[in-house]
Design a protein around this motif. Structure first.
Motif, PDB file in Angstrom:
ATOM      1  N   GLU A  36      10.388  -4.339  63.242  1.00  0.00           N
ATOM      2  CA  GLU A  36      10.038  -4.149  64.654  1.00  0.00           C
ATOM      3  C   GLU A  36       8.828  -3.231  64.740  1.00  0.00           C
ATOM      4  O   GLU A  36       8.742  -2.252  64.007  1.00  0.00           O
ATOM      5  CB  GLU A  36      11.172  -3.417  65.372  1.00  0.00           C
ATOM      6  N   SER A  96      23.106  -8.137  70.236  1.00  0.00           N
ATOM      7  CA  SER A  96      21.649  -8.199  70.339  1.00  0.00           C
ATOM      8  C   SER A  96      21.202  -8.465  71.773  1.00  0.00           C
ATOM      9  O   SER A  96      21.520  -9.508  72.356  1.00  0.00           O
ATOM     10  CB  SER A  96      21.098  -9.291  69.430  1.00  0.00           C
ATOM     11  N   THR A  97      20.439  -7.542  72.317  1.00  0.00           N
ATOM     12  CA  THR A  97      19.951  -7.730  73.681  1.00  0.00           C
ATOM     13  C   THR A  97      18.898  -8.837  73.736  1.00  0.00           C
ATOM     14  O   THR A  97      18.734  -9.495  74.755  1.00  0.00           O
ATOM     15  CB  THR A  97      19.375  -6.415  74.244  1.00  0.00           C
ATOM     16  N   PHE A  98      18.192  -9.057  72.627  1.00  0.00           N
ATOM     17  CA  PHE A  98      17.246 -10.173  72.508  1.00  0.00           C
ATOM     18  C   PHE A  98      17.991 -11.491  72.756  1.00  0.00           C
ATOM     19  O   PHE A  98      17.569 -12.342  73.538  1.00  0.00           O
ATOM     20  CB  PHE A  98      16.658 -10.137  71.095  1.00  0.00           C
ATOM     21  N   GLU A 144       9.646 -16.527  72.094  1.00  0.00           N
ATOM     22  CA  GLU A 144      10.836 -17.027  71.396  1.00  0.00           C
ATOM     23  C   GLU A 144      12.079 -16.940  72.277  1.00  0.00           C
ATOM     24  O   GLU A 144      12.940 -17.823  72.235  1.00  0.00           O
ATOM     25  CB  GLU A 144      11.010 -16.289  70.065  1.00  0.00           C
ATOM     26  N   LYS A 172       5.259 -12.541  71.125  1.00  0.00           N
ATOM     27  CA  LYS A 172       6.055 -13.475  70.314  1.00  0.00           C
ATOM     28  C   LYS A 172       7.525 -13.405  70.708  1.00  0.00           C
ATOM     29  O   LYS A 172       8.210 -14.421  70.782  1.00  0.00           O
ATOM     30  CB  LYS A 172       5.900 -13.142  68.822  1.00  0.00           C
ATOM     31  N   ALA A 173       8.001 -12.183  70.950  1.00  0.00           N
ATOM     32  CA  ALA A 173       9.404 -12.031  71.339  1.00  0.00           C
ATOM     33  C   ALA A 173       9.666 -12.756  72.663  1.00  0.00           C
ATOM     34  O   ALA A 173      10.645 -13.488  72.797  1.00  0.00           O
ATOM     35  CB  ALA A 173       9.762 -10.546  71.451  1.00  0.00           C
ATOM     36  N   GLY A 187      13.127  -2.402  72.202  1.00  0.00           N
ATOM     37  CA  GLY A 187      12.618  -3.765  72.125  1.00  0.00           C
ATOM     38  C   GLY A 187      12.612  -4.463  73.480  1.00  0.00           C
ATOM     39  O   GLY A 187      13.126  -3.942  74.479  1.00  0.00           O
ATOM     40  N   ASN A 228      16.104  -5.085  75.411  1.00  0.00           N
ATOM     41  CA  ASN A 228      16.590  -3.922  76.159  1.00  0.00           C
ATOM     42  C   ASN A 228      15.787  -3.714  77.444  1.00  0.00           C
ATOM     43  O   ASN A 228      16.340  -3.425  78.501  1.00  0.00           O
ATOM     44  CB  ASN A 228      16.468  -2.655  75.309  1.00  0.00           C
ATOM     45  N   GLN A 264       3.598  -8.460  69.139  1.00  0.00           N
ATOM     46  CA  GLN A 264       5.009  -8.733  68.811  1.00  0.00           C
ATOM     47  C   GLN A 264       5.821  -8.973  70.086  1.00  0.00           C
ATOM     48  O   GLN A 264       6.702  -9.841  70.109  1.00  0.00           O
ATOM     49  CB  GLN A 264       5.639  -7.599  68.004  1.00  0.00           C
ATOM     50  N   THR A 283      15.160 -18.117  65.165  1.00  0.00           N
ATOM     51  CA  THR A 283      14.345 -16.927  65.405  1.00  0.00           C
ATOM     52  C   THR A 283      14.985 -15.759  64.676  1.00  0.00           C
ATOM     53  O   THR A 283      16.206 -15.586  64.687  1.00  0.00           O
ATOM     54  CB  THR A 283      14.202 -16.566  66.906  1.00  0.00           C
ATOM     55  N   SER A 284      14.142 -15.007  64.013  1.00  0.00           N
ATOM     56  CA  SER A 284      14.608 -13.849  63.257  1.00  0.00           C
ATOM     57  C   SER A 284      13.381 -13.049  62.836  1.00  0.00           C
ATOM     58  O   SER A 284      12.270 -13.584  62.819  1.00  0.00           O
ATOM     59  CB  SER A 284      15.370 -14.313  62.008  1.00  0.00           C
ATOM     60  N   ARG A 336      19.826 -11.940  64.163  1.00  0.00           N
ATOM     61  CA  ARG A 336      19.355 -10.556  64.239  1.00  0.00           C
ATOM     62  C   ARG A 336      19.977  -9.792  63.099  1.00  0.00           C
ATOM     63  O   ARG A 336      21.176  -9.477  63.120  1.00  0.00           O
ATOM     64  CB  ARG A 336      19.784  -9.972  65.584  1.00  0.00           C
TER      65      ARG A 336
HETATM   66  P1  GDP Z   1      17.998  -6.021  69.946  1.00  0.00           P
HETATM   67  O1  GDP Z   1      17.518  -4.886  69.093  1.00  0.00           O
HETATM   68  O2  GDP Z   1      18.486  -7.181  69.152  1.00  0.00           O
HETATM   69  O3  GDP Z   1      18.995  -5.573  70.969  1.00  0.00           O
HETATM   70  O4  GDP Z   1      16.737  -6.620  70.748  1.00  0.00           O
HETATM   71  P2  GDP Z   1      15.425  -5.953  71.324  1.00  0.00           P
HETATM   72  O5  GDP Z   1      14.611  -7.083  71.865  1.00  0.00           O
HETATM   73  O6  GDP Z   1      15.744  -4.866  72.285  1.00  0.00           O
HETATM   74  O7  GDP Z   1      14.658  -5.291  70.102  1.00  0.00           O
HETATM   75  C1  GDP Z   1      14.309  -6.008  68.964  1.00  0.00           C
HETATM   76  C2  GDP Z   1      12.808  -6.236  68.862  1.00  0.00           C
HETATM   77  O8  GDP Z   1      12.532  -6.655  67.507  1.00  0.00           O
HETATM   78  C3  GDP Z   1      12.299  -7.387  69.736  1.00  0.00           C
HETATM   79  O9  GDP Z   1      11.883  -7.000  70.994  1.00  0.00           O
HETATM   80  C4  GDP Z   1      11.162  -7.956  68.894  1.00  0.00           C
HETATM   81  O10 GDP Z   1      10.009  -7.176  69.028  1.00  0.00           O
HETATM   82  C5  GDP Z   1      11.712  -7.802  67.500  1.00  0.00           C
HETATM   83  N1  GDP Z   1      12.554  -8.966  67.140  1.00  0.00           N
HETATM   84  C6  GDP Z   1      13.856  -8.958  66.796  1.00  0.00           C
HETATM   85  N2  GDP Z   1      14.288 -10.210  66.536  1.00  0.00           N
HETATM   86  C7  GDP Z   1      13.234 -11.030  66.754  1.00  0.00           C
HETATM   87  C8  GDP Z   1      13.039 -12.447  66.665  1.00  0.00           C
HETATM   88  O11 GDP Z   1      13.937 -13.213  66.354  1.00  0.00           O
HETATM   89  N3  GDP Z   1      11.801 -12.919  66.972  1.00  0.00           N
HETATM   90  C9  GDP Z   1      10.778 -12.091  67.346  1.00  0.00           C
HETATM   91  N4  GDP Z   1       9.594 -12.633  67.636  1.00  0.00           N
HETATM   92  N5  GDP Z   1      10.931 -10.767  67.424  1.00  0.00           N
HETATM   93  C10 GDP Z   1      12.129 -10.233  67.131  1.00  0.00           C
END
Ligand code: GDP
Length: 484
Positions: A373, A402-404, A386, A382-383, A91, A94, A379, A337-338, A267
């Motif tokens: 995902e 969560s790296t996000f 957000e 949007k990520a 994602g 990361n 996507q 956000t979720s 998350r």
């Molecule tokens: P992690 O898995 O929580 O460490 O975060 P990452 O960003 O590496 O991977 C999760 C991916 O799922 C994100 O890059 C998004 O594409 C999607 N995602 C997860 N949570 C959200 C959210 O709250 N909003 C949005 N728009 N996408 C999300």
């Protein structure tokens, strides 16, 4: 195969790139100058003079080592070395952690950072970071880096005739991969290699500070080590204009008019949540948000909450008077956000049904809920949106591991409340439901492979004191490391 390796040459015209300083209007990347308008004064986190100087020098070096000249033909100067960021499939969170780590390494080793835009989305999401030169790797060089030997092979060859090495700093590493962090590997091995390919999904910056020569160089740039990611990412990870315009529209439409902006990042993998667990997740969000004063207390003991709501629905208040009374009340906009809508819906309904004890007007918002995902560009957009919107919050909660969330808190320079949903998932229910974050820095989840043997690495007393003070185990991962 090599037929896939076509890359569009950079459209950047060197002479037209403006300065990176925010005082100078940069029309190719409006977020660069405008980002600060969206942050409160406590979270502006200006860079040190030394970091500004280092970025300026780095930018000049990057331009000197540009792989395109004005005609689009390529040329490698003998004194130039490169770090090629190889985008992975995880994602966005990361990827950004890994990109910022690659940049820190590139700055410490004076390598020009370039990205392979053939794979992934970053080239289409982020502004070109360096004035006067593109960070897109021209196609002619791509094969050499992807096909390069790994660190172990290069070491077996004693780095003889090795012009490119592909470094694996993903979470699953061998002992040989981890020798990257031995000072000798850096000094006697990699220093003279022209191309390093960087593959990672981790935030390796804390470990870079453990290498003596890197520490000497990097630590003076960051008088507050809890802001390393904040300052590098505000330079490097800026959204391109069309994405920035969308971020601004969302902010103006839903968030800007409230006195307090709160971000909640939830998350969860919904498949893991049965009805009972889903209820516990909601409770944890509410209890932790109240405990750390992120949200106003709902008026649960209001005697006639339903009647109040019904009256308002049946008979809207007259236009005059109502406006002035509501504008004098405290207001909070909550951005949830979720991937899943239910956390937003429940929170919104709670405040709509009950109101608040102290009269604060709460509006709850969600921008997207993709469910699962996927690896689509949309996507990722949007990520990124957000993540940036969360980073503008006055108060933020993120989810453990969560790296996000790490990127949002880091970009915002915010110490988040960390929702520890793992405490619900684990059978033994270990750990508290939430922590108040000790830093805005991301956690490095996998810092070490056991028994790394670098030989005797002498370290100054200043450096070991610095490490003892500023590098701690993460709250959400006891084997992890975090700059504080
Ligand atoms: P992690 O898995 O929580 O460490 O975060 P990452 O960003 O590496 O991977 C999760 C991916 O799922 C994100 O890059 C998004 O594409 C999607 N995602 C997860 N949570 C959200 C959210 O709250 N909003 C949005 N728009 N996408 C999300």
């Amino acid at each position: 195969s090599s037929t896939e390796l076509k890359l569009v040459p950079s459209p950047v015209v060197a002479a037209n790139r403006p300065q990176f300083h925010s005082s100078i209007v940069d029309s190719t990347c409006t977020s660069r100058g405008q980002q600060e308008m969206y942050r409160d004064s406590a979270h502006q986190s200006p860079r040190s003079g030394l970091l500004d100087q280092a970025l300026e020098e780095y930018t000049r070096m990057h331009s000197h080592c540009a792989l395109y000249d004005g005609d689009g033909s390529s040329d490698v100067k003998t004194e130039c070395r490169y770090l090629v960021y190889l985008e992975g499939y995880e994602g966005l969170g990361n990827r950004l952690l890994s990109l910022v780590s690659a940049f820190a390494y590139a700055m410490a080793t004076k390598r020009a950072l370039v990205i392979d835009a053939r794979r992934g989305h970053l080239a289409a999401l982020l502004c070109e970071p360096f004035r006067d030169s593109s960070w897109l790797l021209p196609p002619g060089f791509v094969d050499e880096v992807w096909g390069a030997p790994n660190l172990e092979d290069a070491m077996h060859r004693g780095f003889q005739n090795v012009s490119a090495v592909r470094i694996n700093l993903r979470h699953e590493q061998t002992r040989a991969d981890q020798r990257f962090f031995c000072p000798a590997t850096q000094q006697e091995g990699l220093q003279n290699v022209t191309w390093i390919g960087w593959e990672s999904n981790q935030y390796y910056v804390p470990r870079l500070f453990m290498i003596p020569s890197f520490w000497s160089l990097l630590s003076p740039w960051f008088p507050d080590p809890s802001l390393v990611f904040t300052q590098l990412t505000r330079f490097l990870c800026l959204p391109q204009n069309q994405i920035w315009a969308r971020i601004q529209r969302v902010h103006e439409s839903y968030l800007a008019s409230s006195m307090m902006q709160v971000g909640l990042q939830v998350r969860r993998n919904l498949n893991a949540d049965n009805a009972t667990l889903a209820e516990s997740v909601q409770e944890l969000i509410m209890n932790c948000s109240l405990k750390y004063h992120l949200l106003p207390r709902p008026a649960m003991h209001n005697k006639e909450p339903v009647v109040v709501v019904q009256q308002q629905q049946l008979k809207p208040p007259p236009d005059t008077g109502a406006k002035s009374s509501s504008s004098s009340r405290t207001s909070a906009a909550v951005l949830v956000t979720s991937l899943h809508m239910q956390y937003y819906e429940k929170l919104r309904n709670l405040y709509l049904e009950h109101g608040t004890e102290d009269g604060t007007v709460v509006s709850v918002h969600m921008m997207s809920h993709d469910g699962v995902e996927n690896d689509s560009y949309e996507q990722a957009v949007k990520a990124l949106m957000e993540i940036w919107l969360l980073s503008f919050s006055n108060k933020l909660a993120t989810s453990s591991w969560s790296t996000f969330g790490y990127v949002a808190q880091g970009l915002g320079g915010l110490h988040p409340v960390i929702f520890n949903f793992l405490a619900l998932d684990l059978d033994d229910h270990t750990g508290p439901a939430c922590w108040l974050g000790q830093s805005s820095e991301p956690c490095l989840h996998y810092p070490f492979v056991k028994q790394l043997e670098c030989g005797n690495v002498p370290m100054s007393k200043q450096q070991s004191n610095w490490i003892a003070t500023h590098i701690r185990p993460c709250q959400d991962e006891k084997y992890g490391l975090q700059l504080c």
